[in-house]
Design a protein around this motif. Sequence first.
Motif, short mmCIF file in Angstrom:
data_model
loop_
_atom_site.label_atom_id
_atom_site.label_comp_id
_atom_site.label_asym_id
_atom_site.label_seq_id
_atom_site.Cartn_x
_atom_site.Cartn_y
_atom_site.Cartn_z
N ARG A 193 0.86 -1.19 0.00
CA ARG A 193 0.00 0.00 0.00
C ARG A 193 0.88 1.23 0.00
NH1 ARG A 193 -1.44 3.88 3.49
NH2 ARG A 193 -0.57 2.83 5.32
N VAL A 194 0.58 2.17 -0.90
CA VAL A 194 1.31 3.44 -0.96
C VAL A 194 0.29 4.56 -0.90
CG1 VAL A 194 2.95 4.88 -2.21
CG2 VAL A 194 3.09 2.39 -2.39
N GLY A 195 0.27 5.31 0.20
CA GLY A 195 -0.72 6.36 0.36
C GLY A 195 -2.12 5.77 0.31
N GLY A 196 -2.96 6.34 -0.55
CA GLY A 196 -4.33 5.86 -0.69
C GLY A 196 -4.49 4.76 -1.71
N VAL A 197 -3.39 4.34 -2.34
CA VAL A 197 -3.45 3.22 -3.30
C VAL A 197 -3.32 1.93 -2.49
CG1 VAL A 197 -2.49 2.21 -5.38
CG2 VAL A 197 -2.35 4.69 -5.03
N GLU A 198 -4.42 1.27 -2.27
CA GLU A 198 -4.47 0.17 -1.31
C GLU A 198 -3.71 -1.07 -1.75
OE1 GLU A 198 -5.57 -0.05 1.70
OE2 GLU A 198 -6.33 2.00 1.82
N ARG A 199 -3.68 -1.35 -3.03
CA ARG A 199 -2.98 -2.55 -3.48
C ARG A 199 -2.18 -2.24 -4.74
NH1 ARG A 199 -4.34 -8.26 -2.07
NH2 ARG A 199 -2.84 -9.53 -3.20
N VAL A 200 -0.92 -1.90 -4.57
CA VAL A 200 -0.03 -1.62 -5.69
C VAL A 200 0.45 -2.96 -6.25
CG1 VAL A 200 2.10 -0.51 -6.41
CG2 VAL A 200 0.70 0.54 -4.62
N PRO A 201 0.28 -3.19 -7.56
CA PRO A 201 0.66 -4.49 -8.15
C PRO A 201 2.14 -4.80 -7.98
CG PRO A 201 -0.69 -3.20 -9.66
CD PRO A 201 -0.30 -2.28 -8.56
N LEU A 202 2.44 -6.01 -7.54
CA LEU A 202 3.81 -6.52 -7.46
C LEU A 202 3.89 -7.74 -8.37
CD1 LEU A 202 4.48 -6.34 -3.61
CD2 LEU A 202 5.51 -4.90 -5.37
N GLN A 203 4.75 -7.66 -9.37
CA GLN A 203 4.86 -8.74 -10.34
C GLN A 203 6.32 -9.16 -10.52
OE1 GLN A 203 3.04 -7.86 -14.11
NE2 GLN A 203 3.68 -9.79 -15.06
N ARG A 204 6.57 -10.43 -10.42
CA ARG A 204 7.92 -10.96 -10.57
C ARG A 204 8.53 -10.53 -11.90
NH1 ARG A 204 10.20 -15.98 -12.47
NH2 ARG A 204 11.98 -16.66 -11.19
N GLY A 205 9.74 -9.94 -11.81
CA GLY A 205 10.45 -9.54 -13.02
C GLY A 205 10.04 -8.20 -13.60
N LYS A 206 9.11 -7.48 -12.96
CA LYS A 206 8.63 -6.20 -13.46
C LYS A 206 8.96 -5.09 -12.46
CE LYS A 206 6.90 -7.60 -17.33
NZ LYS A 206 7.47 -7.13 -18.63
N ILE A 207 9.59 -4.01 -12.97
CA ILE A 207 9.97 -2.87 -12.14
C ILE A 207 8.72 -2.12 -11.66
CG2 ILE A 207 11.05 -0.59 -12.16
CD1 ILE A 207 13.19 -2.55 -12.04
N LEU A 208 8.75 -1.72 -10.40
CA LEU A 208 7.74 -0.84 -9.83
C LEU A 208 8.47 0.40 -9.32
CD1 LEU A 208 4.89 -0.17 -8.63
CD2 LEU A 208 5.65 -1.38 -6.56
N ILE A 209 7.99 1.58 -9.68
CA ILE A 209 8.58 2.85 -9.23
C ILE A 209 7.54 3.61 -8.43
CG2 ILE A 209 9.69 5.01 -9.94
CD1 ILE A 209 10.58 3.63 -12.50
N TRP A 210 7.90 3.95 -7.20
CA TRP A 210 6.94 4.62 -6.32
C TRP A 210 7.66 5.58 -5.38
CZ3 TRP A 210 6.88 2.94 -0.98
CH2 TRP A 210 7.74 1.86 -0.72
N ASP A 211 6.89 6.42 -4.73
CA ASP A 211 7.45 7.47 -3.87
C ASP A 211 7.28 7.04 -2.41
OD1 ASP A 211 8.06 9.76 -2.44
OD2 ASP A 211 7.08 11.11 -3.84
N ASP A 212 8.39 6.67 -1.77
CA ASP A 212 8.27 6.16 -0.40
C ASP A 212 8.18 7.27 0.65
OD1 ASP A 212 10.93 6.95 -0.34
OD2 ASP A 212 11.62 5.21 0.77
N SER A 213 8.11 8.55 0.19
CA SER A 213 7.80 9.61 1.15
C SER A 213 6.33 9.53 1.56
CB SER A 213 8.12 10.98 0.57
OG SER A 213 7.25 11.33 -0.49
N PHE A 214 5.51 8.87 0.75
CA PHE A 214 4.12 8.60 1.11
C PHE A 214 4.09 7.51 2.18
CE2 PHE A 214 3.48 10.79 -2.78
CZ PHE A 214 2.16 11.21 -2.85
N GLU A 215 3.16 7.63 3.10
CA GLU A 215 2.98 6.55 4.08
C GLU A 215 2.73 5.26 3.33
OE1 GLU A 215 0.26 6.85 7.73
OE2 GLU A 215 -0.69 5.29 6.49
N HIS A 216 3.39 4.19 3.76
CA HIS A 216 3.23 2.91 3.07
C HIS A 216 3.42 1.76 4.04
CE1 HIS A 216 7.52 4.03 2.85
NE2 HIS A 216 7.79 2.73 2.91
N GLU A 217 2.97 0.60 3.64
CA GLU A 217 3.16 -0.63 4.40
C GLU A 217 3.11 -1.80 3.43
OE1 GLU A 217 -0.02 -1.46 7.22
OE2 GLU A 217 -1.33 -0.05 6.14
#
Length: 330
Positions: free
Chosen positions: A234-258
């Motif tokens: 979860r990043v900010g209000g995006v409850e389920r950010v897709p995680l896929q094996r072998g695929k890059i994810l770019i996100w801003d960790d200054s947002f509250e996340h878990e």
Amino acid sequence: MSEIASQADKKQAEGDPTSSETEIAAAAAPEEENKVMSAVDAFLAQFYLSKFSKQIALQYMKKIAADPTDDNERVKKWLMRGMNKVVRAPDNCDDWQRGCPDKIPGIRAQPVWDTKDFDWVERIEENFNVILEELVALEGLDVSGFQPYRAPAANDKIKNKSDGVGVEATDAGSWNVFYLSLGKVRSGDIPGIYGHSFFSCLSPKSHITKHNGPTNKKLRCFLPLTCGENARLRVGGVERVPLQRGKILIWDDSFEHESWNDDETSRITLIFDIWNPDLHPKERKFLSFLTNSQLRAQKKIVAASGHEDNFLSVIDRAQYLDVAKEDLWT
């Protein structure tokens, strides 16, 4: 330097002052200059600059203040906020970024970024198997090199573990990391690289509690190497950010996340950071100078005492803690 104009400067801009005004301005100018320099000194103290480095920083700041373009506009505002001890969040800050301690004004508040905007992503994904082989090679070692992830106690309210090394970031399972480099990632394939890179292993049934990263001047990049269907972020209000094996994810960790790993197998990810693309190269250069000076100072503190509770000392002590193999290679 600070864009704080003295009364004398204002009078001169309006026209020739009277003699009495000149005398007042002359007396006020040194006092105003002292206030400015006192604010500058207080701001720069957090970076533990040497006498020589401080002079370089001051030259940087003079250039930034005199720059007529908007190349340094974000850092200029950041400096003014720091020198004037402004604690409120910048106007463009998202509510989910409130817990981030270092926020630079004028940067997009965007929790997840489109990888199509980064031309290096495809090259990294094409090398997925090479990176995976490097990870797999660690499994056969007598000592894996993984260590528990810990944060300085001052940055978290979670009670210290009995081993006394920082604080854990999980309230279930375990989070272990293998640091590949500190200070920079040794890769010419990623322009705008920032910070350190590491393998991150979240054991089965683990949860990394909600928190904010230290700054919005960078973006976090994930390359999942082993990843089940029930690993989620979860990043900010995006409850389920897709995680896929072998695929890059770019996100801003200054947002509250878990993050969660609800699978029966470990989730292992290559993690590295890049500069936020909204920052101009001139701004990156100045910010890098300050960050590197601070990092060098922390290393000296660790070398001198070994017990100062900062980022590097916690990493240094955590490397001697045991990590169960089943937490890594399940």
